[in-house]
Write a protein that holds these residues in place. Sequence first.
Motif, short mmCIF file in Angstrom:
data_model
loop_
_atom_site.label_atom_id
_atom_site.label_comp_id
_atom_site.label_asym_id
_atom_site.label_seq_id
_atom_site.Cartn_x
_atom_site.Cartn_y
_atom_site.Cartn_z
N VAL A 159 0.84 -1.19 0.00
CA VAL A 159 0.00 0.00 0.00
C VAL A 159 0.88 1.25 0.00
CG1 VAL A 159 -1.72 1.27 1.32
CG2 VAL A 159 -1.79 -1.21 1.28
N PHE A 160 0.57 2.19 -0.89
CA PHE A 160 1.21 3.51 -0.91
C PHE A 160 0.20 4.53 -0.42
CE2 PHE A 160 3.67 1.24 -4.07
CZ PHE A 160 4.96 1.67 -3.83
N VAL A 161 0.64 5.54 0.33
CA VAL A 161 -0.25 6.61 0.76
C VAL A 161 -0.61 7.44 -0.46
CG1 VAL A 161 -0.49 8.67 2.20
CG2 VAL A 161 0.76 6.70 3.06
N ASP A 162 -1.89 7.69 -0.67
CA ASP A 162 -2.36 8.51 -1.78
C ASP A 162 -1.92 9.95 -1.55
OD1 ASP A 162 -3.79 9.99 -3.65
OD2 ASP A 162 -5.50 8.63 -3.60
N SER A 163 -1.19 10.52 -2.50
CA SER A 163 -0.67 11.88 -2.33
C SER A 163 -1.78 12.92 -2.28
CB SER A 163 0.30 12.22 -3.46
OG SER A 163 -0.35 12.14 -4.71
N TYR A 164 -2.96 12.62 -2.81
CA TYR A 164 -4.08 13.56 -2.78
C TYR A 164 -4.71 13.66 -1.40
CZ TYR A 164 -3.93 13.62 -7.86
OH TYR A 164 -3.54 13.77 -9.15
N SER A 165 -4.42 12.72 -0.51
CA SER A 165 -5.07 12.72 0.80
C SER A 165 -4.58 13.86 1.69
CB SER A 165 -4.85 11.39 1.51
OG SER A 165 -3.52 11.29 1.96
N LYS A 166 -3.36 14.35 1.46
CA LYS A 166 -2.78 15.46 2.25
C LYS A 166 -2.63 15.10 3.73
CE LYS A 166 -2.94 18.49 -1.21
NZ LYS A 166 -2.31 17.94 -2.34
N VAL A 167 -2.61 13.81 4.06
CA VAL A 167 -2.44 13.36 5.44
C VAL A 167 -0.98 12.97 5.63
CG1 VAL A 167 -3.10 11.61 7.13
CG2 VAL A 167 -4.81 12.56 5.60
N GLU A 168 -0.38 13.45 6.71
CA GLU A 168 1.01 13.11 7.03
C GLU A 168 1.04 11.77 7.76
OE1 GLU A 168 3.85 14.77 6.23
OE2 GLU A 168 2.60 16.14 5.05
N VAL A 169 1.64 10.78 7.13
CA VAL A 169 1.75 9.44 7.71
C VAL A 169 3.23 9.18 7.98
CG1 VAL A 169 1.41 6.98 7.30
CG2 VAL A 169 -0.30 8.61 6.53
N GLY A 170 3.55 8.75 9.19
CA GLY A 170 4.94 8.49 9.55
C GLY A 170 5.26 7.00 9.55
#
Length: 170
Positions: free
Chosen positions: A34-45
């Motif tokens: 799974v990759f974080v969707d760049s459109y979500s604008k959520v900072e995931v660490g």
Amino acid sequence: MCYFDEYPEETELVTFGKMESRGITGRADDGIIVFVDSYSKVEVGLGETWICRLLRGRGLSQYYLAWPIEKVEKEQTVAGMKEENPADDGSFVALGNDRLFSKNLREGRYTAYRSPNGSWLQLVPNENGNIGCRDNSIAIEGLDGFMSGQFPKTLEYSCKEDCFLIKLEG
């Protein structure tokens, strides 16, 4: 451009733990990348666990894009489970925030069916199910909208051949 409406209603628990050239990656309950969707604008660490909606990548790709919804705090989850959940009787407990816990739930996948009036929920083990179970807990978005009162809340249920019929309202 935001394509949030294309995301399915199902959610997955995803732990993000690796940095690659295309961003932070993680693995869902069933092992998919799974990759974080760049459109979500959520900072995931790195090392964080999130409840996410997943959308298969474009074309023939083998990865999924994640739209993070809610961060899961590990300390709170572990401590909360010990205090809020029944010991070993197998009861179903609504923890609020769309989460059900029971010692009867096993690791794997489930499919959920809600009655038309929303008062009953049926959980069926299914290797192709859209709901992942981890640590005897599942998340079903919108579930707490069919229950009232204080959480945690013990629910009535019956079991037949590994299928659970859970009464949401009493």
